[in-house]
Design a protein around this motif. Structure first.
Motif, PDB file in Angstrom:
ATOM      1  N   LEU A 366       0.841  -1.197   0.000  1.00 60.88           N
ATOM      2  CA  LEU A 366       0.000   0.000   0.000  1.00 60.88           C
ATOM      3  C   LEU A 366       0.880   1.252   0.000  1.00 60.88           C
ATOM      4  O   LEU A 366       0.730   2.142  -0.848  1.00 60.88           O
ATOM      5  N   PHE A 367       1.828   1.297   0.966  1.00 66.40           N
ATOM      6  CA  PHE A 367       2.659   2.503   1.068  1.00 66.40           C
ATOM      7  C   PHE A 367       3.656   2.592  -0.082  1.00 66.40           C
ATOM      8  O   PHE A 367       3.955   3.690  -0.551  1.00 66.40           O
ATOM      9  N   GLN A 368       4.098   1.445  -0.547  1.00 73.19           N
ATOM     10  CA  GLN A 368       5.047   1.468  -1.675  1.00 73.19           C
ATOM     11  C   GLN A 368       4.370   2.063  -2.917  1.00 73.19           C
ATOM     12  O   GLN A 368       4.944   2.910  -3.593  1.00 73.19           O
ATOM     13  N   ASN A 369       3.139   1.635  -3.194  1.00 76.82           N
ATOM     14  CA  ASN A 369       2.417   2.174  -4.362  1.00 76.82           C
ATOM     15  C   ASN A 369       2.206   3.676  -4.233  1.00 76.82           C
ATOM     16  O   ASN A 369       2.371   4.420  -5.199  1.00 76.82           O
ATOM     17  N   LEU A 370       1.819   4.109  -3.033  1.00 79.00           N
ATOM     18  CA  LEU A 370       1.557   5.544  -2.844  1.00 79.00           C
ATOM     19  C   LEU A 370       2.850   6.342  -3.002  1.00 79.00           C
ATOM     20  O   LEU A 370       2.862   7.418  -3.622  1.00 79.00           O
ATOM     21  N   LEU A 371       3.957   5.786  -2.443  1.00 76.54           N
ATOM     22  CA  LEU A 371       5.243   6.492  -2.543  1.00 76.54           C
ATOM     23  C   LEU A 371       5.705   6.577  -3.998  1.00 76.54           C
ATOM     24  O   LEU A 371       6.149   7.628  -4.454  1.00 76.54           O
ATOM     25  N   VAL A 372       5.552   5.444  -4.729  1.00 73.08           N
ATOM     26  CA  VAL A 372       5.963   5.443  -6.144  1.00 73.08           C
ATOM     27  C   VAL A 372       5.217   6.544  -6.888  1.00 73.08           C
ATOM     28  O   VAL A 372       5.812   7.343  -7.615  1.00 73.08           O
ATOM     29  N   ASN A 373       3.893   6.611  -6.674  1.00 73.08           N
ATOM     30  CA  ASN A 373       3.099   7.635  -7.375  1.00 73.08           C
ATOM     31  C   ASN A 373       3.552   9.039  -6.999  1.00 73.08           C
ATOM     32  O   ASN A 373       3.669   9.914  -7.852  1.00 73.08           O
ATOM     33  N   SER A 374       3.774   9.249  -5.690  1.00 67.65           N
ATOM     34  CA  SER A 374       4.172  10.595  -5.250  1.00 67.65           C
ATOM     35  C   SER A 374       5.538  10.985  -5.803  1.00 67.65           C
ATOM     36  O   SER A 374       5.799  12.167  -6.038  1.00 67.65           O
ATOM     37  N   LEU A 375       6.386   9.998  -5.987  1.00 65.30           N
ATOM     38  CA  LEU A 375       7.714  10.290  -6.566  1.00 65.30           C
ATOM     39  C   LEU A 375       7.599  10.540  -8.062  1.00 65.30           C
ATOM     40  O   LEU A 375       8.319  11.343  -8.640  1.00 65.30           O
ATOM     41  N   LYS A 376       6.643   9.808  -8.678  1.00 65.17           N
ATOM     42  CA  LYS A 376       6.511   9.826 -10.138  1.00 65.17           C
ATOM     43  C   LYS A 376       5.753  11.052 -10.641  1.00 65.17           C
ATOM     44  O   LYS A 376       6.186  11.711 -11.588  1.00 65.17           O
ATOM     45  N   TYR A 377       4.611  11.330  -9.999  1.00 62.29           N
ATOM     46  CA  TYR A 377       3.732  12.366 -10.548  1.00 62.29           C
ATOM     47  C   TYR A 377       4.091  13.756 -10.038  1.00 62.29           C
ATOM     48  O   TYR A 377       3.305  14.382  -9.317  1.00 62.29           O
ATOM     49  N   VAL A 378       5.291  14.208 -10.390  1.00 65.47           N
ATOM     50  CA  VAL A 378       5.673  15.588 -10.064  1.00 65.47           C
ATOM     51  C   VAL A 378       5.964  16.319 -11.373  1.00 65.47           C
ATOM     52  O   VAL A 378       6.339  15.701 -12.377  1.00 65.47           O
ATOM     53  N   ALA A 379       5.793  17.613 -11.346  1.00 68.19           N
ATOM     54  CA  ALA A 379       6.063  18.407 -12.550  1.00 68.19           C
ATOM     55  C   ALA A 379       7.576  18.377 -12.805  1.00 68.19           C
ATOM     56  O   ALA A 379       8.356  18.255 -11.850  1.00 68.19           O
ATOM     57  N   PRO A 380       7.997  18.463 -14.063  1.00 68.81           N
ATOM     58  CA  PRO A 380       9.427  18.422 -14.360  1.00 68.81           C
ATOM     59  C   PRO A 380      10.180  19.517 -13.583  1.00 68.81           C
ATOM     60  O   PRO A 380       9.692  20.634 -13.442  1.00 68.81           O
ATOM     61  N   GLU A 425      -1.019  11.282 -19.609  1.00 64.79           N
ATOM     62  CA  GLU A 425      -0.572  10.740 -20.897  1.00 64.79           C
ATOM     63  C   GLU A 425       0.487   9.669 -20.660  1.00 64.79           C
ATOM     64  O   GLU A 425       1.421   9.874 -19.878  1.00 64.79           O
ATOM     65  N   ARG A 426       0.352   8.556 -21.393  1.00 63.34           N
ATOM     66  CA  ARG A 426       1.355   7.484 -21.245  1.00 63.34           C
ATOM     67  C   ARG A 426       2.747   7.986 -21.651  1.00 63.34           C
ATOM     68  O   ARG A 426       3.758   7.610 -21.071  1.00 63.34           O
ATOM     69  N   SER A 427       2.735   8.910 -22.648  1.00 58.66           N
ATOM     70  CA  SER A 427       4.029   9.388 -23.131  1.00 58.66           C
ATOM     71  C   SER A 427       4.742  10.239 -22.067  1.00 58.66           C
ATOM     72  O   SER A 427       5.968  10.322 -22.033  1.00 58.66           O
ATOM     73  N   LEU A 428       3.975  10.843 -21.166  1.00 62.66           N
ATOM     74  CA  LEU A 428       4.599  11.690 -20.144  1.00 62.66           C
ATOM     75  C   LEU A 428       4.972  10.889 -18.895  1.00 62.66           C
ATOM     76  O   LEU A 428       6.040  11.063 -18.326  1.00 62.66           O
ATOM     77  N   TYR A 429       4.056  10.048 -18.455  1.00 61.88           N
ATOM     78  CA  TYR A 429       4.290   9.256 -17.237  1.00 61.88           C
ATOM     79  C   TYR A 429       3.937   7.804 -17.530  1.00 61.88           C
ATOM     80  O   TYR A 429       2.802   7.502 -17.904  1.00 61.88           O
ATOM     81  N   ASP A 430       4.892   6.948 -17.332  1.00 62.29           N
ATOM     82  CA  ASP A 430       4.670   5.528 -17.582  1.00 62.29           C
ATOM     83  C   ASP A 430       3.794   4.927 -16.474  1.00 62.29           C
ATOM     84  O   ASP A 430       3.816   5.411 -15.343  1.00 62.29           O
ATOM     85  N   GLY A 431       3.054   3.901 -16.783  1.00 64.93           N
ATOM     86  CA  GLY A 431       2.264   3.268 -15.717  1.00 64.93           C
ATOM     87  C   GLY A 431       1.215   2.333 -16.291  1.00 64.93           C
ATOM     88  O   GLY A 431       0.975   2.317 -17.505  1.00 64.93           O
ATOM     89  N   SER A 432       0.608   1.523 -15.417  1.00 67.58           N
ATOM     90  CA  SER A 432      -0.361   0.537 -15.886  1.00 67.58           C
ATOM     91  C   SER A 432      -1.776   0.821 -15.382  1.00 67.58           C
ATOM     92  O   SER A 432      -2.720   0.143 -15.759  1.00 67.58           O
ATOM     93  N   GLY A 433      -1.934   1.780 -14.497  1.00 71.71           N
ATOM     94  CA  GLY A 433      -3.272   2.103 -13.985  1.00 71.71           C
ATOM     95  C   GLY A 433      -3.787   1.134 -12.945  1.00 71.71           C
ATOM     96  O   GLY A 433      -4.989   1.049 -12.687  1.00 71.71           O
ATOM     97  N   ILE A 434      -2.869   0.428 -12.267  1.00 74.27           N
ATOM     98  CA  ILE A 434      -3.326  -0.575 -11.298  1.00 74.27           C
ATOM     99  C   ILE A 434      -3.001  -0.183  -9.848  1.00 74.27           C
ATOM    100  O   ILE A 434      -3.635  -0.655  -8.911  1.00 74.27           O
ATOM    101  N   GLY A 435      -1.980   0.719  -9.696  1.00 77.01           N
ATOM    102  CA  GLY A 435      -1.457   1.022  -8.342  1.00 77.01           C
ATOM    103  C   GLY A 435      -2.529   1.407  -7.331  1.00 77.01           C
ATOM    104  O   GLY A 435      -2.634   0.811  -6.258  1.00 77.01           O
ATOM    105  N   LEU A 436      -3.343   2.403  -7.688  1.00 77.00           N
ATOM    106  CA  LEU A 436      -4.335   2.882  -6.718  1.00 77.00           C
ATOM    107  C   LEU A 436      -5.442   1.859  -6.478  1.00 77.00           C
ATOM    108  O   LEU A 436      -5.979   1.756  -5.378  1.00 77.00           O
ATOM    109  N   SER A 437      -5.777   1.070  -7.530  1.00 77.81           N
ATOM    110  CA  SER A 437      -6.836   0.064  -7.294  1.00 77.81           C
ATOM    111  C   SER A 437      -6.322  -1.003  -6.326  1.00 77.81           C
ATOM    112  O   SER A 437      -7.086  -1.518  -5.501  1.00 77.81           O
TER     113      SER A 437
END
Ligand code: ADP
Length: 475
Positions: A366-380, A425-437
């Protein structure tokens, strides 16, 4: 010493009874045929009028007041009998009472004309009261009435007994009457019996009203209890149904994804073979087609892997363990050490994170997924800043994970927790759409809930509400 003035006492008692009768007339007015107060309110009024008239006898023509007083008293007793019979569950027929009253009236008229002697009229009326006396004892014998019912019956007994006794005295004639009873004694007995019975009658009526209110409340409570039980049953049934269908669905997802992998592997393998062996034989368009097909097959494979992974969550069936949330967060951070270092992130973890009951690997995830997202989804160019804190709230822990990322629009926040849903956008941020579910499934399988809110100054705050085991029953 205050002198007892019989007429005044009787008039006062009569007025009191009339007033009380008017007060009790609710059921009478309500139109309920068998409402006890429908009988007792007019009974009390008639009784009161009768007593008043006896008290006023001296100032009215004797003949008129005797007729009216006795008719009124007998009418009251008649209604009282009827009310008691109704209350103790032996509803009398109206015909019976109409016949009794008509009989009384006719006999009275006849005596008035044929025999103007007032004593004889009292004798007749009073003898008829023996009928009611018999009825009283019959009711007492035949039924097991409530407390109020018994009170009424014991009120009727002395009243009717008194009337019968008066019949005897009047019938025996004035001379014998004077011999038997000293001067004034009859009047004293009269006022004593009538006033005592009036008081008991009123007490019984109050008691009866209380009994009725209590019974109505008890009936209402019982209905509510039954409704609540029924609702609980329905909820339990639905919950069982829901978990059964959920389990079936998960089983289905697991089996389908598992079985789909085999043919998919074959498709990928042969596509790979064509790509390797016959790529040169294809023109540019054919090569593009093969590339697209291969990409699709790979994507499908990763989606199936993700689905399999998702359907396994909450399936451990292992007994829950004590999980110090701080340790789960530390382990997740250790797993993500490279990513954290590469991003230059600053992560603050509150020292007071609680210990919960759960599956340690799932809480870590749970915390790993949230941390990954928080690290990933930041503005350049922005360095991630993540804060994990906790507070106690109504028997639950509210754990917050706040970041300074790109944030999630409020109207699409709930959608992000659904499987394969993405907001970028997949081109901006990679991912599968499963983390939060996966996060939601983990939290819900621990009896909690998770949602996201916009954080102050941009970014998101993921709120995790988990039950505090210390507040739950030990079972
Ligand atoms: P994925 O990250 O693979 O896309 P998730 O289920 O973890 O899948 O996230 C779903 C979507 O929610 C993401 O595509 C992203 O749009 C949004 N999201 C998740 N976490 C954050 C976050 N910390 N900040 C901003 N957006 C986020």
């Amino acid at each position: 010493m205050i002198e007892f003035h019989t007429p005044t006492a009787m008039v006062s008692m009569g007025v009191l009874l009339v007033v009380l009768g008017l007060m009790f007339q609710g059921g009478w007015k309500s139109g309920e045929l068998y409402a006890p107060s429908r009988q007792w309110a007019p009974a009390a009024i008639l009784f009161g009028l009768g007593i008043m008239l006896i008290g006023l006898r001296g100032s009215w023509p004797a003949f008129l007041s005797i007729i009216m007083a006795n008719a009124s008293l007998v009418g009251g007793v008649c209604l009282l009998h009827r009310g008691v019979a109704i209350h103790v569950g032996v509803p009398p027929t109206d015909r019976w009472y109409a016949a009794a009253l008509t009989g009384l009236f006719i006999a009275f008229l006849w005596f008035t004309y044929a025999n103007p002697d007032a004593q004889s009229r009292i004798a007749l009326l009073s003898t008829l009261m023996a009928l009611f006396l018999g009825h009283t004892f019959l009711l007492l014998k035949r039924t097991a009435p409530s407390f109020a019912g018994r009170l009424f019956l014991w009120t009727l007994a002395p009243v009717t007994l008194l009337f019968a006794f008066r019949a005897l005295i009047a019938g025996a004639g004035a001379v014998i009457g004077k011999l038997l009873i000293p001067e004034g004694a009859m009047q004293t007995v009269n006022i004593f019996v009538v006033s005592t019975s009036a008081v008991v009658m009123v007490a019984a009526q109050y008691r009866l009203e209380a009994e009725r209110v209590r019974a109505a409340l008890a009936a209402e409570a019982e209905t509510l209890r039954q409704d609540r039980d029924r609702l609980e049953e329905i909820v339990a049934e639905r919950t069982a149904e829901l978990s059964r269908s959920n389990a079936e669905l998960e089983q289905f997802a697991y089996a389908a994804s598992h079985d789909l992998r085999q043919p998919l592997r074959m498709v990928s393998a042969y596509l790979g073979l064509i790509d390797r062996r016959q790529r040169d034989m294809l023109d540019d368009e054919g090569r593009d087609f093969i590339d697209f097909a291969l990409q699709g097959a790979r994507r499908m494979d990763s989606m199936i892997t993700v689905l399999l992974d998702y359907s396994r969550i909450g399936h451990g069936g292992h007994p829950l363990e004590s999980v110090p949330v701080g340790e789960a967060v530390a382990a997740a951070m250790a797993n993500l050490a490279d990513m954290i270092t590469a991003s230059g992130a600053k992560i603050e973890v509150a020292p007071d994170l609680p210990t919960i009951k759960g599956a340690p690997m799932e809480i870590l995830r749970l915390f790993q997924n949230l941390l990954v997202n928080s690290l990933k989804y930041v503005a350049p160019g922005v360095l991630p800043h993540i804060r994990i804190s906790c507070q106690s709230e109504d028997g639950a822990w509210l754990i917050s994970v706040t970041d300074n990322g790109i944030g999630i629009p409020v109207d699409s926040a709930e959608r992000m927790f659904a499987i394969f849903q993405r907001g970028v956008e997949r081109s901006l941020y990679d991912g599968s759409g499963i983390g939060l579910s996966i996060c939601r499934k983990v939290v819900e399988s621990h009896g909690g809930s998770i949602w996201v809110e916009p954080a102050e100054g941009g970014g998101s705050t993921f709120q995790i509400r988990l039950p505090d085991m210390a507040h739950l029953p030990s079972s």
